[in-house]
Design a protein around this motif. Structure first.
Motif, mmCIF file in Angstrom:
data_model
loop_
_atom_site.group_PDB
_atom_site.id
_atom_site.type_symbol
_atom_site.label_atom_id
_atom_site.label_comp_id
_atom_site.label_asym_id
_atom_site.label_seq_id
_atom_site.Cartn_x
_atom_site.Cartn_y
_atom_site.Cartn_z
ATOM 1 N N LEU A 129 0.895 -1.246 0.063
ATOM 2 C CA LEU A 129 0.196 -0.034 -0.034
ATOM 3 C C LEU A 129 0.875 1.385 -0.017
ATOM 4 N N ARG A 130 1.989 1.171 0.817
ATOM 5 C CA ARG A 130 2.926 2.180 0.867
ATOM 6 C C ARG A 130 3.300 2.691 -0.637
ATOM 7 N N GLY A 131 3.592 1.761 -1.377
ATOM 8 C CA GLY A 131 4.156 2.084 -2.793
ATOM 9 C C GLY A 131 3.209 2.742 -3.471
ATOM 10 N N HIS A 132 1.929 2.550 -3.370
ATOM 11 C CA HIS A 132 0.739 2.937 -4.250
ATOM 12 C C HIS A 132 0.522 4.484 -3.785
ATOM 13 N N LEU A 133 0.682 4.576 -2.527
ATOM 14 C CA LEU A 133 0.429 6.030 -2.134
ATOM 15 C C LEU A 133 1.505 6.826 -2.567
ATOM 16 N N ARG A 134 3.096 6.315 -2.607
ATOM 17 C CA ARG A 134 4.413 7.273 -2.908
ATOM 18 C C ARG A 134 3.999 7.600 -4.337
ATOM 19 N N LEU A 135 3.414 6.500 -5.139
ATOM 20 C CA LEU A 135 2.974 6.731 -6.808
ATOM 21 C C LEU A 135 2.180 8.036 -6.877
ATOM 22 N N PHE A 165 0.914 12.826 6.748
ATOM 23 C CA PHE A 165 0.391 11.383 6.528
ATOM 24 C C PHE A 165 1.057 10.357 6.332
ATOM 25 N N GLN A 166 1.959 10.721 5.489
ATOM 26 C CA GLN A 166 3.115 9.658 5.381
ATOM 27 C C GLN A 166 3.896 9.272 6.661
ATOM 28 N N ALA A 167 4.087 10.042 7.623
ATOM 29 C CA ALA A 167 4.660 9.658 8.890
ATOM 30 C C ALA A 167 3.865 8.877 9.566
ATOM 31 N N GLU A 168 2.238 9.112 9.570
ATOM 32 C CA GLU A 168 1.518 8.212 10.123
ATOM 33 C C GLU A 168 1.432 6.675 9.564
ATOM 34 N N VAL A 169 1.680 6.868 8.332
ATOM 35 C CA VAL A 169 1.305 5.454 7.547
ATOM 36 C C VAL A 169 2.735 4.639 7.895
ATOM 37 N N GLU A 170 3.868 5.306 7.908
ATOM 38 C CA GLU A 170 5.027 4.588 7.933
ATOM 39 C C GLU A 170 5.193 3.985 9.345
ATOM 40 N N GLN A 171 4.474 4.785 10.314
ATOM 41 C CA GLN A 171 4.696 4.276 11.770
ATOM 42 C C GLN A 171 3.903 3.110 11.918
ATOM 43 N N MET A 172 2.590 3.080 11.203
ATOM 44 C CA MET A 172 1.702 1.965 11.231
ATOM 45 C C MET A 172 2.329 0.938 10.570
ATOM 46 N N GLY A 173 2.862 0.820 9.727
ATOM 47 C CA GLY A 173 3.579 -0.126 8.859
ATOM 48 C C GLY A 173 4.833 -0.799 9.783
ATOM 49 N N ASP A 213 -5.320 11.405 15.014
ATOM 50 C CA ASP A 213 -4.922 10.810 13.926
ATOM 51 C C ASP A 213 -4.986 9.221 14.115
ATOM 52 N N LEU A 214 -3.932 8.792 12.851
ATOM 53 C CA LEU A 214 -3.798 7.368 13.021
ATOM 54 C C LEU A 214 -2.800 6.966 14.314
ATOM 55 N N LEU A 215 -2.038 7.769 14.846
ATOM 56 C CA LEU A 215 -1.451 7.525 15.929
ATOM 57 C C LEU A 215 -2.078 7.769 17.332
ATOM 58 N N GLY A 216 -3.341 8.242 17.047
ATOM 59 C CA GLY A 216 -4.216 8.512 18.468
ATOM 60 C C GLY A 216 -3.728 10.144 18.930
ATOM 61 N N SER A 261 -2.748 17.262 15.952
ATOM 62 C CA SER A 261 -1.296 17.231 15.398
ATOM 63 C C SER A 261 -1.412 17.532 13.875
ATOM 64 N N ARG A 262 -2.380 18.079 13.205
ATOM 65 C CA ARG A 262 -2.356 17.985 11.900
ATOM 66 C C ARG A 262 -2.379 19.479 11.365
ATOM 67 N N GLN A 263 -1.798 19.983 10.443
ATOM 68 C CA GLN A 263 -1.612 21.325 9.853
ATOM 69 C C GLN A 263 -3.097 21.781 9.288
ATOM 70 N N SER A 264 -3.603 22.751 9.947
ATOM 71 C CA SER A 264 -4.695 23.381 9.753
ATOM 72 C C SER A 264 -4.826 24.137 8.675
ATOM 73 N N SER A 265 -5.933 24.296 7.624
ATOM 74 C CA SER A 265 -5.792 25.088 6.623
ATOM 75 C C SER A 265 -5.949 26.600 6.954
ATOM 76 N N PRO A 266 -6.525 27.118 7.929
ATOM 77 C CA PRO A 266 -6.318 28.496 8.159
ATOM 78 C C PRO A 266 -5.134 29.095 8.388
ATOM 79 N N SER A 267 -4.068 28.106 9.236
ATOM 80 C CA SER A 267 -2.828 28.640 9.549
ATOM 81 C C SER A 267 -2.281 28.713 7.920
ATOM 82 N N ALA A 268 -2.449 27.446 7.146
ATOM 83 C CA ALA A 268 -1.786 27.485 6.016
ATOM 84 C C ALA A 268 -2.057 28.888 4.946
#
Length: 947
Positions: free
Chosen positions: A573-579, A785-793, A913-916, A920-927
């Motif tokens: 799954l991680r390979g398809h997400l990186r694609l 998001f990728q950090a959360e997926v990598e830690q889950m893996g 998030d996936l890590l509980g 911890s997410r980047q909010s769009s207003p701050s962006a």
């Protein structure tokens, strides 16, 4: 010693042993009744009140009376005993209890009768009857008939009526209460109610009003019973009834049978109407409650409607009498059994048998649709399931469908042992002790499956052999040819025993064995301890959560872990997400550079077909210097054919997906986007911002990757790709403006300050937008998001099972987090519907830059440097600054709205998030705030407009 109960006469003054000396009195003492021996009530009682005999009572003189021995009289001189000179003797008190002796009764009590003065003087005297209630039913009936003009003015009929025998009325009311007709009552089909056959009839000894009131009560009981029978018959006669309706009909039928049995037993000793009414009191209340419930569900055509109605009816009875609560809860449990069994099969709680398993006709939850999208069917779920339970059901069903399609021999579908572990069943539990037991059972079940997954992971041969052996043992063939007689008899006996076993559906059928015991206990009127009626149990509103959540949570965790291990380890799954990150989100620098040069570079060979010209070398579309547009499909294939393939294989990594065939993973390729007529017209304009909107990346997520990269997420990827392609084009244009000016308009542009300021501000604006889109809007959201997926893996690679799955991890959570990441990305990219005004202003700014670029190209071709060109630049520059100022104001307004409004709550990480982790997410207003800071760090445009 005689007691009062042993008296042999009925004399008023005939007290037994009245003259007997107390045992505590000395024999030498003179009794206090000395001198009254001649008074005999018996003699005077025989003569009556007319006696003239004088009573010669020798009482002492009260004036000279003193305590001590009485004076000797003539009538009792011989019996007088003087105590003078005698010394008192010591009294010995017996040790036995005198109160027990006095209250003891050694014989059966004798009949007592009313003792009056008349009966005292005349033993044959009979009391006259003073009240009509004491005269018996015949006297009451005669009294009613003796008043010929007595009418019931409300109904204009005689109030006496026709008197019926009590036994006849008892039998008639019993039949009426059970919903049957008799010689006294008949059922009127038009009125749908019972009615008396004789209009003015009453019970002997009762008034007409009392009889009618009693009859009306029993008519209500009978109507309820007829309705219950009609409901059962109607349910069984339906062509395709739902399972819950059949369960309700079976429950009602069982209760009706138990009621008949209970009432029939109670009527054996019934002798009065009051006893009959008492017998029907609680059964009548129960029939009324059930009748109201069946009226709500009689026309229901779905399981969820029936369950919701039954739940509401039972919940309304929660605060009713304590005897009614157990029956009501059992009704809810019995009716829910088939639906809960179907739900258990749909989430995999039962042992999976590929040969016998069939999908239930009514499934609930969210199922997989076309392209990996989910079709929500939770609107059909009963309302006693809360959002948390619905989420677990959805997760379990999605994971189970995924396992069945990708790994049918998985441990969760076919346990690798001779017998499956102790699987808990979905059942209602209304007692705290039962709830604790089901929690412990769910924990044992989860631990057993966990151990099985750890020991038998990837050992599919063992599992497959177990399934084949089990199916072969359970479906053995019967071949009588060539077998001995004993073998044939044994096979026939085994076959008969197999057929006699209940089917899986019959195991979940509603049985009424429990209702007779419940009714007998509920209808018993024995006096019990008041504390025993206090019910300490959870409220019905939270009972579903306590009964089902432990099992649903355990099954959801097990299925989620199995699916995540399959996605991460077997399908990469991680390979398809990186694609997606490399190509859809322009995360690969080589791909971005090659695509930009192929589309915009004017120095490459043109791929346009021209007569007499052979196309060789590296070719491009040359968007900025060509005259015809849009390009032909052959041009696109020549220009874009090798970009994806060469870029994909240029970066050699161990985790790169290498397909067995020649095509890229998911069929990744360039394609044409489906556009509307208006969009096609905009694409045909060469120098418009929409000129490249027809180009898209085509990718189809293979199964089971489409459980995470769904069709909706691919649509969002496509929107982001189109926007980033526009920004890439604008970045190429502003980078070429200075070069074009130096080589073709060196004299005029160098001396024109407006053109120089326009080129500088355009380059600053576009480069800032491109850097913000790439690093903040896309990069920060994807990196998190990728950090959360990598830690889950990494946790899934761990052999310690309990640490592999967190509390907030699962198939649905991963899919949801992926969608949330794309939503946050689109919000930061100003690609949401509520941001259309900002997007329109941004497109206008890009359009002005392209218009300026077009004027330069046209001037270069004509070789013109007239003042009209300078005038056009000045007009474009003024509008350019106005659009930028409006865009900044709109972005600032969006930030303020998001900080104050509910949208900020959605983007400020209200859910973990996936890590509980929360928040911890980047909010769009701050962006967007960072975008404003980059565009106007020193209030340049504000100061310029104020001047």
């Amino acid at each position: 010693m005689k007691t009062y109960d042993e008296s042999e006469d009925g004399e008023a003054f005939g007290l037994p042993d009245l003259w007997r000396t107390s045992k505590f009195t000395s024999e030498a003492e003179t009794p206090l009744t000395h001198g009254l021996e001649e008074f005999s009530c018996h003699e005077y009682g025989q003569r009556g009140f007319g006696s003239t005999r004088s009573l010669e009572l020798h009482f002492p003189d009260l004036d000279t009376f003193h305590y001590g021995p009485l004076d000797t009289t003539s009538a009792s001189e011989s019996s007088a005993v003087s105590l003078q000179g005698d010394e008192p003797e010591t009294i010995e008190i017996p040790q036995d209890d005198i109160w027990v002796e006095a209250g003891s009764d050694n014989g059966p009590p004798k009949e007592r009768w009313l003792k009056t003065w008349e009966a005292f003087y005349d033993p044959g005297f009979k009391e006259p009857i003073l009240y009509i209630s004491e005269a018996g039913p015949r006297a009451f009936d005669a009294a009613l008939l003796s008043i010929p003009n007595l009418l019931d003015f409300d109904n204009n009929r005689p109030s006496s009526g026709h008197a019926l025998l009590t036994d006849s009325m008892l039998r008639g009311l019993f039949q009426l209460g059970m919903g049957g007709q008799s010689s006294l009552f008949i059922y009127d089909l038009e009125r749908q109610s019972f009615a008396p056959r004789a209009g003015s009839s009453r019970v002997s000894g009762y008034s007409m009003d009392i009889t009618e009131s009693l009859v009306a009560t029993f008519i209500t009981y009978g109507n309820h019973m007829v309705h219950l029978r009609s409901f059962v018959d109607k349910a069984y006669k339906q062509s395709s009834p739902c399972a819950t309706l059949i369960a309700a009909a079976a429950t009602v039928s069982s209760i009706s049978t138990a009621l008949l049995s209970y009432i029939w037993r109670c009527l054996e000793n019934n002798q009065s109407l009051l006893q009959l009414q008492a017998v029907f009191d609680r059964p009548g209340q129960l029939m009324s409650c059930i009748g109201e419930m069946t009226r709500k569900i009689s026309n229901a055509n779905s399981d969820e409607t029936i369950l919701c109605s039954v739940f509401d009816s039972i919940q309304a009875l929660e605060q009713a009498d304590s005897w009614l609560r157990p029956i009501a809860l059992q009704i809810l449990s019995s009716i829910s059994k088939p639906w809960l069994a179907s739900l258990s099969r749909s989430i995999g709680l039962q042992v999976y048998d590929p040969a016998a398993y069939t999908e239930p006709s009514t499934c609930y939850g969210t199922v997989w649709g076309v392209g990996g999208d989910t079709v929500d069917t939770t609107q059909g779920m009963p309302k006693f399931f809360r959002d948390k339970e619905l989420e677990m059901i959805i997760e379990s069903r999605q994971s189970l469908e995924l396992l069945r399609s990708q790994s049918p021999d998985h441990v969760m579908l076919c346990p690798p042992h001779g017998k499956a572990p102790e699987v808990p069943e979905l059942e209602w539990h209304f007692d705290w002790a039962d709830i604790e037991r089901i929690e412990a059972k769910a924990k044992r079940y989860e631990a057993s499956i966990q151990q099985t997954l750890v020991l038998k992971h990837n050992s599919r041969d063992h599992t497959r052999n177990w399934v084949q052996n089990e199916l072969q043992d359970s479906h053995s063939d019967f071949d009588p040819f060539g077998a001995s007689t004993d073998k044939i008899q044994a096979d026939i006996s085994d076959s008969r025993a197999t057929f006699e076993q209940p089917s899986p559906m019959a195991q979940h059928s509603v049985t009424g064995d429990i209702f007779p015991a419940l009714l007998n206990k509920a209808f018993s009127r024995q006096v019990a301890d008041p504390e025993s009626n206090v019910v300490f149990a959870p409220a019905l509103a939270v009972t579903s959560l306590l009964s089902f959540s432990p099992i649903l949570a355990a099954q959801s965790r097990l299925l989620n872990l199995s699916c995540l291990r399959m996605l991460f380890k077997e399908h990469d799954l991680r390979g398809h997400l990186r694609l997606q990150r490399r190509f859809h989100l322009f995360g690969d620098g080589m791909f971005t550079s090659r695509l930009s040069h192929a589309l915009f570079d004017t120095e490459l060979e043109s791929a346009e077909r021209r007569k007499g010209h052979v196309r060789t070398g590296k070719m491009g579309l040359k968007l900025g210097s060509r005259n015809s547009w849009p390009p032909a499909s052959s041009e696109l294939r020549l220009v874009l054919m090798a970009i994806l393939t060469e870029t994909y294989y240029s970066t050699v990594k161990t985790d790169v997906l290498v397909p067995s065939s020649g095509e890229l993973p998911g069929g990744l390729s360039f394609a044409l986007r489906d556009l509307s007529e208006d969009e096609i017209q905009k694409c045909m304009e060469l120098h418009s911002i929409e000129a490249l909107d027809f180009l898209r990346l085509q990718y189809k997520a293979p199964s089971p990757i489409d459980a995470i990269i769904t069709t909706s997420s691919l649509e969002k990827y496509d929107v982001i790709f189109r926007l980033l392609l526009r920004v890439t084009r604008m970045l190429f244009v502003v980078n070429q403006l200075s070069r074009i000016g130096k080589h073709r308009f060196r004299t005029s542009l160098r001396t024109d300050p407006i053109a120089s300021r326009f080129r500088f501000e355009a380059h600053h604006f576009v480069s800032t937008i491109a850097e913000y889109f790439s690093a903040i809007a896309v990069g920060s959201n994807w990196d998190q998001f990728q950090a959360e997926v990598e830690q889950m893996g990494r946790r899934l690679d761990n052999d310690d099972f309990p640490k592999q799955l967190g509390n907030h991890e699962g198939l649905c959570q991963l899919q949801m987090r992926h969608e949330q990441m794309l939503d946050s990305m689109m919000f930061a990219l100003l690609s949401r519907k509520r941001q259309q005004q900002a997007v329109k202003l941004l497109e206008d700014v890009f359009g002005l830059i392209l218009a300026y670029n077009k004027s330069i190209i046209d001037g270069t071709r004509k070789g013109s440097t007239t003042s009209s060109s300078i005038f056009n630049v000045d007009h474009i520059y003024r509008e350019f600054r106005a659009k930028i100022r409006a865009f900044i104001d709109e972005c600032r307004s969006l930030v303020e709205q998001d900080v104050k409004g509910p949208v900020s709550k959605m983007h400020l990480s209200s859910s973990p998030d996936l890590l509980g982790r929360h928040g911890s997410r980047q909010s769009s207003p701050s962006a967007l705030t960072q975008l404003l800071l980059r565009l106007e760090i020193n209030d340049h445009y504000s100061e310029a407009f104020r001047r």
